[in-house]
Design an enzyme around this catalytic site. Sequence first.
Site, PDB file in Angstrom:
ATOM      1  N   GLU A 130       0.867  -1.204   0.077  1.00 11.08           N
ATOM      2  CA  GLU A 130       0.095   0.230   0.001  1.00 11.08           C
ATOM      3  C   GLU A 130       0.898   1.297   0.012  1.00 11.08           C
ATOM      4  O   GLU A 130       1.473   1.572   1.050  1.00 11.08           O
ATOM      5  CB  GLU A 130      -1.046  -0.134   1.300  1.00 11.08           C
ATOM      6  N   HIS A 195      -6.106   6.195  -2.096  1.00 12.20           N
ATOM      7  CA  HIS A 195      -5.318   7.385  -1.589  1.00 12.20           C
ATOM      8  C   HIS A 195      -5.494   8.280  -2.830  1.00 12.20           C
ATOM      9  O   HIS A 195      -4.114   8.878  -3.354  1.00 12.20           O
ATOM     10  CB  HIS A 195      -4.015   7.302  -0.910  1.00 12.20           C
ATOM     11  N   HIS A 216     -10.064   0.269   0.364  1.00  8.66           N
ATOM     12  CA  HIS A 216     -11.103   0.882   1.311  1.00  8.66           C
ATOM     13  C   HIS A 216     -11.879   2.141   0.654  1.00  8.66           C
ATOM     14  O   HIS A 216     -11.462   3.335   1.046  1.00  8.66           O
ATOM     15  CB  HIS A 216     -10.177   1.508   2.509  1.00  8.66           C
ATOM     16  N   ASP A 278      -8.617  -3.674   7.322  1.00 11.67           N
ATOM     17  CA  ASP A 278      -7.649  -2.482   7.493  1.00 11.67           C
ATOM     18  C   ASP A 278      -7.109  -2.166   9.026  1.00 11.67           C
ATOM     19  O   ASP A 278      -6.706  -1.185   9.133  1.00 11.67           O
ATOM     20  CB  ASP A 278      -8.018  -1.330   6.965  1.00 11.67           C
TER      21      ASP A 278
END
Length: 392
Positions: A130, A195, A216, A278
Amino acid sequence: MQLKIINAKVILPAGIVEGGTVLVNGGKIMDIAPHDTGVKAAETLDAGGLYLSPGFIDIHVHGGGGHDFMDNTVEAFLGIAQLHARYGTTALTPTTLSCEQDDLLTTLDTYASAHAQNTRGARFIGMHIEGPYFSMEQRGAQDPRYIRNPDPAEYRSILERYDYIKRWSAAPELEGALAFGQYLQSKNVLAAIAHTNALDTEVLTAFAQGYTHATHFYSCMSTVTRRHAFRYGGAVEAAYLLDGMTVEVIADGKHLPASLLQLIHKIKGTENIALITDAMRGAGMPEGPSILGGLKNGQPVIIEDGVAKMPDRTAFAGSVATADLLVRNMIHMAGIPLVDAVRMITATPARIMGVDRQMGSLLPGRQADLVLFDDHIRIQRTLLSGQTIFQQ
């Protein structure tokens, strides 16, 4: 070894079989019947009317039990795997955070050592990187010191060296991100948007270049915006438009309210949603001060109200959820049927990660990774390849 589980509410893809029997041999499911078959086995387990489900599969998890994968020790990897097994997880993808390349390489090296020694916890099904290729505007709790654009020399070297990287999350609008997505696809690595401050058109383009999953969903992700008086959709709207894009949601009851969980399910459907924890190191631990990321270079956070927060409490800094909570929340908060909630943490994530022929459903030939839980989704027993690794 043969194992026969009787008197269970067996959760199958098509529904629940009351009083069902599952026969396990050699670590795999051999047969499923709506009653006790009478077949003799070395061991018989009476489920006592509990639900019998495929083991939960968490495709985005950073830590738990006081450990983070970026602590870079075998002890941390094994401790996280054992902690999450207590809550029904039988498979997971260890996940990194944005960091220096040397730290990342150490984490990847540690994975190999831990994988070979992991016998009493959730099995590892590949690494998830990530970052660090993220939007600075949507960095969330990711450390800004390490955020940068995709570097072909860097990611090609890493992917050539480690064949157990199965997923990489990045912002698709960055310079070089489309070529990165193409390269991930060529390596059979799942490319995920994350993101990101992308416009919907940028995500639509990225989807064609291999970005088929949304990390997410909603968290650290662009939505409708206005530029020079005109409105534009963001990454959220693009994920809704793209029927082939799968999404994952942190159903911890904090990151997303019930209304958004319901909306996501209504539009994307059970077959395109994976439930993820997460979780950071605070999962399964008391509330109070903690660290997001590795002990050496991690960021201070505080755990309170059932979630990790930045010290100034302006933003969340990760979840402390466990898989059983996700299922419980989807049922009680979002009103999703139990069978669908279970599918979103078993069959769907297995398909997303390309392991659905090995796990994720109760079908003959699949690994006997199983969970027994009660009406309140409280885990009573977790089995890996038919062997009990946790019992309440």
